[in-house]
Every structure is written in C-alpha cells, then in structure tokens.
Enzyme design. Sequence first.
Site, PDB file in Angstrom:
ATOM      1  CB  SER A   1     -13.401 -14.407 -12.209  1.00 18.00           C
ATOM      2  OG  SER A   1     -13.244 -15.689 -12.766  1.00 18.00           O
TER       3      SER A   1
ATOM      4  CE  LYS B   1     -18.211 -12.752 -14.589  1.00 17.13           C
ATOM      5  NZ  LYS B   1     -17.320 -13.344 -13.569  1.00 17.13           N
TER       6      LYS B   1
ATOM      7  CB  SER C   1     -14.907 -15.700 -15.726  1.00 19.55           C
ATOM      8  OG  SER C   1     -15.400 -15.177 -14.501  1.00 19.55           O
TER       9      SER C   1
END
Lengths: 502, 493
Positions: free
Chosen positions: B182, B78, B158
């Site tokens: 997330s 990420k 996210s």
Amino acid sequence: MSERGARLIKGATGEWEIVIGMEVHAQVLSNAKLFSGAATTFGAEPNSQVSFVDAAMPGMLPVINRKCVEQAIRTGLGLKATINHRSVFDRKNYFYPDLPAGYQISQYKQPIVGAGEVTIDLPNGESRRVGIERLHLEQDAGKSLHDQHPDYSYVDLNRAGVALMEIVTKPHMRGSEEAAAFLRKLRAIVRYLGTCDGNMDEGSMRADVNVSVCRIGGYDKFRETGELKHLGIRCEIKNVNSMRFIAQAVEYEARRQVDILESGGTIAQETRLFDARAGETRSMRSKEEAHDYRYFPDPDLLPLEIDQAWIDEIARSLPELPDEKKARLMAAGLSAYDAAVLVAEKETADYFEAMVAEGVEAKAAANWLNNEYFGRLNKAGLTVTTGPVTPAQHAAILEMVASNIISGKIAKDVLDIVWQEGGDPRAHVEARGLRQVTDTSAIEAAVDAVIAANPDKVEEAKKKPKLAAWFVGQVMKETRGKANPQAVNAIVNDRLGIADGG
Amino acid sequence: MSEPTEFTLAEARDAVRAKKISSADLTKAFLSAVESARALNAFVTETPERALDMAKESDARIARDEARPLEGLPLAIKDLFCTKGVRTTAGSHILGNFVPPYESTVTQNLWDAGAVMLGKTNMDEFAMGSSNETSHFKPVINPWRARNSNQNLVPGGSSGGSAAAVSGSLCLAATGTDTGGSIRQPAAVAGIVGMKPTYGRCSRWGIVAFASSLDQAGPMTRTVRDAAILLRHMASVDEKDSTSVDLPVPDYEATLGSGVKGLRIGIPTEYRIDGAPPEIDALWAKGAEWLKAQGAEIIEVSLPHTKYALPAYYIVAPAEASSNLARYDGVRYGHRAAGTQDLTELYEKSRAEGFGPEVRRRILIGTYVLSAGYYDAYYLRAQKIRTLIKRDFEQAFEACDVLLTPATPGPAFALGEKSNNPISMYLNDVFTVTVNLAGLPAISVPAGLTANGLPLGLQIIGKAFDEATVLRAGRSIEVAANFSAKPQKWWTA
C-alpha cells in the site's frame, strides 16, 4: 466398594457415580488490567476505570502487564504445576456490547501454566488429590446492565480487560463435597499466595462445574486408562457462585442426568445455567449452538517468553502454603483436625501464627483458639479479622496461665472481660484481683479449714481417694477460683495421706 | 529558486533553516496547492488552521535558533493515522466523524521533530484496496495521465491520497502504511518514492489496524534522500506497541551516497511472471544494468515459494482484519444504524451500512478461514507458507545483500478498469506482498516511463532492519534513472 469417597446416586436400575471437573475464573490481584494501565478497584463509578485500550478505540494496542504474568506464575507454582517457558495469547472472537474489541484476549493452545495438582481435605479427615489440567491468563469482559432503563441497556467497562486466571481441573472430583472442598482449598491457596482475593461475592472467583454420571467402576477405568469414554457425557453448569450453590447444583444436575439415563434417554452435551433461586439447572445452549470463537494467535502480542531465572526467583518468594503449614503444625504436636481448621483460612492461620510469634506454645495456642475463641466468634457472627480480641491479648492471657498467675478457669473469665472491654489482660487481672493464690501457707490454711469442717468426708476419702477432688473443689470455691489448682491438689493429697495422682 | 511547492523535503529543510523562506510562506504555498487540487480528491480532511499555527510556531523556533530536524516542513498524513482532535476516517463510513482523543506515535514523532500537518489524505477503506476506489470518500485521481489522454487514472492504493499529494506537489512528503504493498504500489504508479520499513521499525500505536502482523508505516516522498530523512523521524521503539523493535535508528541520510560498489544484488527468478508487460521486464533488466555499471554484482537467486505468497496473504490479512474490525459495532463510536429493534439488528445494520463492499468481502473471507473446520486448511497453511517465504528470503540473503524486482506488474490503470474483478485487482500486489509476509524493508523508486508516458517503479528489498542498504541501493537506481518527469498540472486549469 473400591470407590472410596465416591458419592453414589441410587437409581431404579442400580447405582451411579458422579464425576466432576471445574473451571474456576480467579481475578488476578493487580493494580492494573492485563493489557492496560487502567485501575481495577471493585465498585468504582461505572466506566471510571477504562483506558482507550479497554474501550477498543481505533489503533489501540494491548501491552502485557508483567505483574499479572508474575501472579499467574506464582499461582502455577502454588498448584505444583509446570510453568511453560513459552505461551501464546489468542483472540477469542465473539460479538457482545460488553466486549468492546469483539474479541477476548485469552490463551487457547499454549497456556502459561500446565499440569499440576491440589490436595483437598475432606470432612472425614481424608485427603485426595485433584489434578489441574492448566491455568491460563485472559481478559474479563465488561458488564451489561439491563435493569437501569426501560428501553436501554447500559455497559460498564470497568471490569473489561481485568486479568483473570482460568484454572481448569481434571474430572477428578466425585461429589459435591469434593467439589466444594476443592474450591475451598483453591481459594485458600490463591489467598495465601496473594494472587487472588478469593472474594466470591464480588465475583473475584467464579466457578463453572462440569458434571457427568457413570455406572460404578467407570471412573476407576477412566483413571486407569485416561480415556474419557468411560465417563458419562458432561454438562457444564455456569454461574455457580458460592460454595453452597455448588452442592445444590451438582446434586440437582446429577439426579437430572440419572433420571434421563434410567428412563432410556441420553445426555446432551450442553451448557446449563444454575438458577440459585429455584435450585435447579436450566439449558442455556446446546453443543450445536456453541459459538465458533475463531481462535487465532493475537498478532498484536509477541509470544510470552518466561526464563527459568524468573520462575526460580518467584519460587523463592513463595509463602508457606496451607498443606505445608498443616504439616508443620502437626509436627509441632497439633492434631490433624486442629491443624486443618487453623490453616483453612489465611487470616486464621496468620492470627494463630501471630499468637505463636508472641511466645505462645503452638499447641496451647491451637487449643485456646479452637476451644475458647472460635466458638465465641461463631456465636457473635464474627471472624478473626472482625473479632474484638488481638493475638497479643490472647498471648498475654495464656502467658499468665503458663506462669501460674491465673488459672485456666480464670483465663476464660479474663477472655470475656477483654472481649467486652478490650485493654491489657494483665491490667484486668490486677485491677480485679484475679491473680491466683500460689502462697502455700494461704492454701494450706484454706485446705485445713475445709478438712476441719468435714471430718466425715475425711474418713471416706481415706478409703476412696477419688473423693480428694471434692476437697479441691471446696477449696477452689472458698478462694473464688484464685488458688493454684495444682498446689491445692498437692496439699489436699498430702493432708489426706493420699499419694499424688490418686 | 524554484517554486516552493516543487522543493524536495531536503531542499525545503535547508531553505527554511537558512531562513530563505519562512515555514508560514511554505505552508501557505502548499495550502493553496491543496485548495486548487481538489479535483484530485487527495485529501479527506484539510487542516489549514492547524498547519498555519504549526508553521508559526516553527518560525518562532527558527528565529530562536531552536529548529528541530523537520522544522516547519508541511506534510500530508494518511487518514489511517489517528490525529488528536482531527477527524480520522480510515476511508470508511463506519468511523463516521470519529475524532481521536490521542495522537499516533508516528505522527507524534513527526510533530516532535517540527513537521507541519496540512491534512489527512484519502485512502482505500481500512487500507483494503490497490486503486483507492474503495474509499467511502470517492476515489483519488492520479495526477499522471497517459500521453495525449484525458482519461482519469487511479493513483494505486491504499495510500493513494498520499501518493497523489506528493506526486501533485500538494505537500513535501506524506506518510503511508503498507500491509501488502500500500505504500510501494501507489508510489510506483504515481512516480514517487515509497518505502515500507522492516516490521517493527515504526510503532503501530494509533494507526487504525488492518492486518496487525503485516501493517507498517513508512514515508512517501519525491526522492530517496527525502525517504531517508522522513523515515528517521517516523521510526521509534514504542512501549505501547509490543511488536515495535528496540534498535537504534541510524542516520540514513548520512550513508545514502555510499553507492553500491561491491554490493551483491539478487534477481529473484520467480518474479518473472507470465503475461507481465514487456516494459516491466525491460525496466527490470535496465535496473540491473544500472547497478552493475555502478560496481554491484548481479546474482540470480531463487525464492521458490513466491507463487504461494498472494494466496497466503489473502488469507492472513483478511483473517486478522475480520477480528480487528469487529470493534466497529455501532456501540461506542462511529456509525450506528437508526431505528434498530434489537442488538443483532444493531450490529448487522450498522456494519452493513458502515462498511463498503470490499471491506465486507474481506471480513467474510477472514471469518471463513478462521472458522472451525477450515482453520487448518486455510489459516494454518497460510502461516506455514509465510514461514517458508521468510526462509526463502533468508536463504537468498546468504548470497546477496539486496534484491531488485519490479514494484508493480504495470502502470496506473483507469478508474473502474479492475474494480469489478477482485482477483485482477489483488494481482497488483504480486511483487509487494512477499515483503510484508516476511516483514522485510523495501523501497519503490521511480525508474522510467511507459511508452504512454506513465511512471513505473523498481523495488529494492533488504534484510530485516537494514533500511540503510535498501536506501543506498534505491539512491543508486534514482541516480542512474535520473527520473525527472512530472505530471502536467491539468487539475489547476
């Protein structure tokens, strides 16, 4: 008047008293910053002592420096203050280029150190106690440089993140002398403790001074009740960075406030800046313009938990502090004044103690330093650390006096020689033949010679025994000061038929 | 042997170690999958050269019989994790072309274990979002589509890029971060496993901060076993993160198969919400049945303060974010507005240009709730709620070992469907935020499909630092659900 020691200001409508509280920022003596491993050396190349944490790079986290916590605890103990077993770091949010994270890590509601006190010594010999409200740890900001380039400002982050102790007093000072005495004492304490170098020129110690004025009696009511309403509205004066400026700033500000009050005005609570060049304070921002710092507990840091065992351990390692040292010196026979002079600066006290450690009796050492050496230092613009004579050299001189090798008068000459040339005082005495004459027969011969040459004075002296001193003086002159004065005295008295002490 | 890109992490590990496939070949297969899946927009930055270098090094180690636990296994990271020498954006324009001169602790742990980095995955800006639509680098597209539909769906957020990359077989596994859901929410809507460990289990050092007291890194994988493997090599105590916890990291994989016999499974009453699709409730009930059938005891429990969790979260998280994001000021790194006349204008323009609308919204909310006069009414009360929510869980865990809940209130939704309504967007986190507020570990496991063929997940919540039991229970769900559906690879067409 009940306000002993209060400094009053005379106005057209009567007298006013000044009340002062202080916030002192003292830089923690530590090799590394409060939350990063970067170095803290003063005067390094700009931005050469900056870690990723100090520059607030993304994803960087603060980690508390145990040494800084220990220094805060040590200082708290030196201020006879409560050490809080649990304290919390908060973020104080505001934008400025020299504050990289956009917040300063400080302690807001739960500081590491609670209430304590400092005893201040006033020039008239009196002592007063100034309450300490709290001490907390916080980060210093960096430095903005606006004068390096016509179009740009530069930022130096060397100082960013350096540990500061903010020490807040209660409004317990009654005039600029007390404020200056407080700062001097606080500086002495942290320097004794080794927690701050107290160097005001380099900004290691900076003071903000809160000044208010009130009618006579208001302060006493405040002390009785603890209610601030008995005091006037205060103004905070920033940037008061020397002992001398404190007096100027306080005097100016108190007079300004009295003038406003007497002409029917009211004091606006505000932050003012001291302008050292003009010797005045100027409005910086009003209460309405004050920042909203949006304090909240820093989620990157756990609450600071301090166990009693650690506090006890630090307490055991605490050095003797100025007040205790002064008391000890007074118990050893020093006057309050002499003791106060010796303990005021750590270096002076250390210097004195070094002489005592060399075997000099405390009172003799104090007298010698106060009467002979400090005056010479002052005149030359030097201090005990920069002056040319070592405690061992002083001790050697005084040891020769104590063992009757030289007289007190010769000792001063030897001090001058050592000052100029350095070296072993004993060697100077031998080389120059300054050893005093203790040989009784030699002194007797000298006394007899003086008596024989002055028969008229002998007759007079027999009537007025005080004249014996004249004979002693003559003998000392003949022997160029080297005769032992006590021996001369005794023999003169004996020859003149005067009882000792006559 | 199936396609190498369809391997689980465990299968790939065993194949590489047994020299059935080289890390280089495995890596090349994924690089080619990544290249052909650009339509998904799962990656912000691809690092093929680094990947091949790392794979080569891994193969050399394997040849020397010096294989490390994750030797040669290609992962996606990420873009919230700082990676040394590789641009790190946090999905934001304000970081510009920021290239960190340091490596986050979690990713360093992974590289030290031998893993290979394929690239950095797309995400909601500063991890603020539940659909990946707030990314400065355009939304990620969910590999899944509803049956007989060509409509693009969001991958959740996210960590949407990581979810899409795992779901679309663009990597063996990925890292995510979870502040309010997330990891778990995108995992659920992308049909993969996502785990948020206990707060303090993984170091936050080097992860761009959103809300420091809630952020936690975790694995996003195809199977529960893979999550167990990856978590073990992400987690560590870290002297650079004061909130990381010094506890041994167990071999989760070893205890994975112990089953749930005798385990007490709590069903929190308050998680039945009005207006939730019947499919969600039905799946939840099915999950309880599965566990019961495997010998677990099902217990109704109460978490009475659940309804305050979302409001409390949307005070605490923005408050911390408003302070954490103050450093993006255009002074030292990242985006700086051009042609400004003074300092205030520099700040205002750089931040206005650099932050997207959702981030600006949260900074404003956070600044407001911390302001003098509002602090007590908002921030302080939210913190009190947080304490109560923690206590709710502690009391529930006196009666049970883990909790079973839905992971999300619904399946993946269409792009733009909720992006104009922040409240409906925030409701995506209703089942996940409580866990962050309490700092607990939780896993989302794919458990079924909607009538339209979209994946749904179930969530197991455990006691602090009891990831092992959470993984065991998650594995039991996985076994019973036997979820084998895969998205059609429409993007390669």
